[in-house]
Design a protein around this motif. Structure first.
Motif, PDB file in Angstrom:
ATOM      1  N   SER A   1      35.827 -20.283  11.455  1.00 30.71           N
ATOM      2  CA  SER A   1      35.666 -19.661  10.402  1.00 30.71           C
ATOM      3  C   SER A   1      36.667 -19.573   9.970  1.00 30.71           C
ATOM      4  O   SER A   1      36.181 -18.244   8.379  1.00 30.71           O
ATOM      5  CB  SER A   1      34.851 -18.248  11.004  1.00 30.71           C
ATOM      6  OG  SER A   1      35.925 -17.395  11.860  1.00 30.71           O
TER       7      SER A   1
ATOM      8  N   LEU B   1      37.771 -22.994   6.864  1.00 29.69           N
ATOM      9  CA  LEU B   1      36.777 -23.805   6.485  1.00 29.69           C
ATOM     10  C   LEU B   1      36.843 -24.635   5.671  1.00 29.69           C
ATOM     11  O   LEU B   1      36.053 -25.778   5.424  1.00 29.69           O
ATOM     12  CB  LEU B   1      35.649 -22.259   5.180  1.00 29.69           C
ATOM     13  CG  LEU B   1      35.920 -21.543   6.856  1.00 29.69           C
ATOM     14  CD1 LEU B   1      34.403 -20.393   4.952  1.00 29.69           C
ATOM     15  CD2 LEU B   1      34.861 -21.164   7.098  1.00 29.69           C
TER      16      LEU B   1
ATOM     17  N   ARG C   1      33.168 -27.805   4.772  1.00 24.20           N
ATOM     18  CA  ARG C   1      33.440 -27.674   3.500  1.00 24.20           C
ATOM     19  C   ARG C   1      33.256 -29.693   3.404  1.00 24.20           C
ATOM     20  O   ARG C   1      32.053 -29.780   2.757  1.00 24.20           O
ATOM     21  CB  ARG C   1      34.626 -27.277   2.477  1.00 24.20           C
ATOM     22  CG  ARG C   1      34.212 -25.997   2.416  1.00 24.20           C
ATOM     23  CD  ARG C   1      35.108 -25.842   1.703  1.00 24.20           C
ATOM     24  NE  ARG C   1      36.116 -24.346   1.613  1.00 24.20           N
ATOM     25  CZ  ARG C   1      35.896 -23.282   1.547  1.00 24.20           C
ATOM     26  NH1 ARG C   1      35.002 -23.674  -0.154  1.00 24.20           N
ATOM     27  NH2 ARG C   1      36.532 -22.072   1.132  1.00 24.20           N
TER      28      ARG C   1
ATOM     29  N   LEU D   1      30.996 -17.487   9.401  1.00 26.37           N
ATOM     30  CA  LEU D   1      30.648 -17.811   7.984  1.00 26.37           C
ATOM     31  C   LEU D   1      29.863 -19.265   7.652  1.00 26.37           C
ATOM     32  O   LEU D   1      29.291 -20.402   8.662  1.00 26.37           O
ATOM     33  CB  LEU D   1      32.189 -17.957   7.358  1.00 26.37           C
ATOM     34  CG  LEU D   1      32.461 -16.738   7.729  1.00 26.37           C
ATOM     35  CD1 LEU D   1      34.556 -17.220   6.803  1.00 26.37           C
ATOM     36  CD2 LEU D   1      31.875 -15.462   6.943  1.00 26.37           C
TER      37      LEU D   1
ATOM     38  N   VAL E   1      28.461 -22.498   4.681  1.00 26.31           N
ATOM     39  CA  VAL E   1      28.258 -23.315   3.412  1.00 26.31           C
ATOM     40  C   VAL E   1      27.340 -23.970   3.053  1.00 26.31           C
ATOM     41  O   VAL E   1      26.847 -24.279   4.190  1.00 26.31           O
ATOM     42  CB  VAL E   1      29.692 -24.740   3.896  1.00 26.31           C
ATOM     43  CG1 VAL E   1      30.411 -25.527   3.023  1.00 26.31           C
ATOM     44  CG2 VAL E   1      31.090 -23.756   4.264  1.00 26.31           C
TER      45      VAL E   1
ATOM     46  N   ASN F   1      30.453 -24.883  -0.502  1.00 29.63           N
ATOM     47  CA  ASN F   1      30.563 -23.843  -1.475  1.00 29.63           C
ATOM     48  C   ASN F   1      30.527 -22.335  -0.099  1.00 29.63           C
ATOM     49  O   ASN F   1      29.834 -22.588   0.671  1.00 29.63           O
ATOM     50  CB  ASN F   1      30.453 -23.233  -2.277  1.00 29.63           C
ATOM     51  CG  ASN F   1      30.229 -23.657  -3.962  1.00 29.63           C
ATOM     52  OD1 ASN F   1      30.990 -24.493  -3.902  1.00 29.63           O
ATOM     53  ND2 ASN F   1      28.746 -24.707  -4.049  1.00 29.63           N
ATOM     54  N   GLU F   2      31.642 -21.705  -0.066  1.00 29.18           N
ATOM     55  CA  GLU F   2      31.542 -20.741   1.564  1.00 29.18           C
ATOM     56  C   GLU F   2      30.792 -19.785   1.323  1.00 29.18           C
ATOM     57  O   GLU F   2      30.249 -19.158  -0.083  1.00 29.18           O
ATOM     58  CB  GLU F   2      32.663 -19.739   1.210  1.00 29.18           C
ATOM     59  CG  GLU F   2      32.689 -18.933   2.209  1.00 29.18           C
ATOM     60  CD  GLU F   2      34.451 -17.927   2.502  1.00 29.18           C
ATOM     61  OE1 GLU F   2      34.032 -16.926   3.316  1.00 29.18           O
ATOM     62  OE2 GLU F   2      35.330 -18.469   1.921  1.00 29.18           O
TER      63      GLU F   2
ATOM     64  N   ASP G   1      30.173 -15.841   2.782  1.00 30.20           N
ATOM     65  CA  ASP G   1      30.930 -14.974   3.381  1.00 30.20           C
ATOM     66  C   ASP G   1      29.587 -14.197   3.848  1.00 30.20           C
ATOM     67  O   ASP G   1      28.794 -14.024   3.332  1.00 30.20           O
ATOM     68  CB  ASP G   1      31.850 -14.101   2.624  1.00 30.20           C
ATOM     69  CG  ASP G   1      31.230 -13.367   1.635  1.00 30.20           C
ATOM     70  OD1 ASP G   1      30.037 -13.298   1.215  1.00 30.20           O
ATOM     71  OD2 ASP G   1      32.433 -13.194   0.462  1.00 30.20           O
TER      72      ASP G   1
END
Length: 452
Positions: A224, A227, A231, A253, A255, A260-261, A263
């Motif tokens: 985490s 990332l 990704r 967390l 993706v 794209n993250e 959160d």
């Protein structure tokens, strides 16, 4: 002696700050405080002990187990399991206390000791203070009261812990994950076997990375806090989403399919709507910390949900939840607490519930996370400073006041000493990212010069 306990247990460099002697002494003190509180005639106190895969966890586990057994506590050794699994097992097995050896997201040389009280709950400050007091009293000369003969604790491995915990996760999952392809980054940590097993049994097609712990690679460029690998793997495998844990898997967390993250704030937003729909979001309220993005607060207001904010730290989120009967809370960093099913942040449970929402709605994770718009937020960690002087430095106070005047009502500033490392976190939020970055850098420079 300074306070040993930080925001999440006792933590430091293993075999330097956190020694076998300290681990043993703290465990005896914890046994005297936590086990004796519930003793009665004929009762033998019991402790659940688990760890993450760090190499130093091997000798620290031995020290903890020796300390507990020498104090007359029977020990159930559950081996490598996530922190929330140890908390869960402490509760369901009716143990008097639980002990987890982990430094969470910290680098491999660090380790830590987390204690749980009866029921699997984190310790309140007063209990930590009592443990420290008992430890210090006996460290400086007062002898321990030591049982002998049949009074010493017995130690056995509890191999059923893995299955008990995975079964619990699947029992509370609202729906299956059939049709979903999920990439799991286990950070070479405590959930390397638990999380893939749970997701697979729930019906997901699972791809794993960071799931080969060797005792030295925990959190190393993965999980985490890193990332990038997740990704890339999500995009490469055409997965619906990716889930990242930290070393002890108490955080999550995510993706989305485009890499794209997503959160902790966004995960909370998604789960809050799902729980309101299911009628399990008590008081239509979510608990978060002052570090939450302003966009999260605006989203909750728009959706007609209440937001309660606490000091930074999942323990403070949990305290507010328990005190007021709220069901959901968490942090931007990915600690998410679903209090009906866990007594602490649970990264595997969070990931399962997030994936379940994707499966139930047929919507992409990106679409679900779009319920909130993250406003530009810059976070700079300033290491090697005297974090104790954050609130007393006149130069720093003047710099913060100037920054707040510049930002006005469109942003905010937050300076927070780390609870586990010698650094200060500088957070600046603004409508314009360049302004946020510039203000944050100026403040970080002042922190370094004023507190260095």
């Amino acid at each position: 002696m300074g306070r040993l306990f930080g925001t999440d247990g006792v933590r430091g460099v293993a075999n330097a700050d956190l020694t076998a002697e300290l681990a043993l002494g703290l465990s005896v003190a914890a046994a005297h405080v936590l086990a004796e509180a519930g003793t009665f005639e004929g009762h033998r106190p019991t402790a659940v002990v688990g760890r993450d895969p760090r190499a130093s966890g091997e000798f620290l586990e031995a020290a903890v187990v020796a300390g507990l057994a020498s104090a007359g506590v029977d020990v159930l050794r559950v081996g490598v399991l996530p922190t929330p699994a140890v908390a869960h097992l402490t509760g369901v097995l009716g143990a008097d206390l639980g002990v987890m050896l982990s430094a969470s997201h910290n680098a491999m040389p660090d380790n830590g000791i987390k204690f749980f009280a009866r029921g699997g709950h984190k310790l309140a400050d007063d209990l930590e203070d009592r443990i420290e007091s008992v430890y210090e009293e006996h460290r400086t000369g007062a002898p321990w009261a030591r049982p002998t003969g049949a009074g010493v604790g017995r130690v056995r491995d509890y191999d059923e812990g893995f299955e008990t915990y995975v079964s619990h996760l699947l029992t509370v999952l609202p729906n299956r994950l059939d049709g979903l392809k999920v990439v799991l980054d286990e950070a070479h940590g405590a959930a390397a076997h638990v999380s893939p097993e749970a997701f697979t049994r729930a019906g997901a097609q699972v791809v794993t990375i960071g799931a080969e712990p060797d005792g030295l690679n925990i959190n190393d460029g993965c999980g985490s806090t890193h990332l990038g690998l997740l990704r890339a793997a999500v995009v490469e495998h055409g997965a619906d989403l990716g889930i990242a844990h930290d070393g002890d898997a108490d955080r999550c967390l995510a993706v989305d399919a485009a890499g794209n993250e997503v959160d902790g704030d966004q995960i909370l937003a998604v789960l809050s709507l799902a729980m309101r729909e299911a009628g399990t979001l008590r008081g239509d309220t979510v608990v978060a910390t002052v570090m939450s993005n302003l966009g999260f607060k605006l989203a909750m207001e728009r959706e007609g949900l209440n937001l309660v904010q606490t000091a930074v730290g999942d323990r403070y989120v949990l305290e507010s939840m328990k005190e007021n009967g709220y069901a959901l809370g968490g942090e931007q960093s990915g600690h998410v607490i679903v209090l009906d099913h866990a007594t602490t942040g649970d990264g595997t449970l969070t990931g399962l519930m997030l994936a379940a929402r994707v499966a139930a709605t047929g919507k992409s994770l990106a679409e679900l996370a779009g319920v909130m718009e993250r406003l530009p937020q810059i976070l700079i960690n300033v290491p090697d400073v005297d974090k104790s002087r954050v609130k007393t430095s006149g130069d720093l106070a003047a710099a913060v006041a100037a920054a707040e005047t510049e930002l006005g009502a469109t942003g905010r500033v937050l300076l927070r000493p780390s609870g586990t490392e010698p650094l200060v976190r500088v957070m600046v939020e603004a409508a314009d990212i360049e302004q946020a970055r510039a203000v944050a850098q100026r403040l970080a420079d002042v922190v370094k010069s004023a507190l260095g």
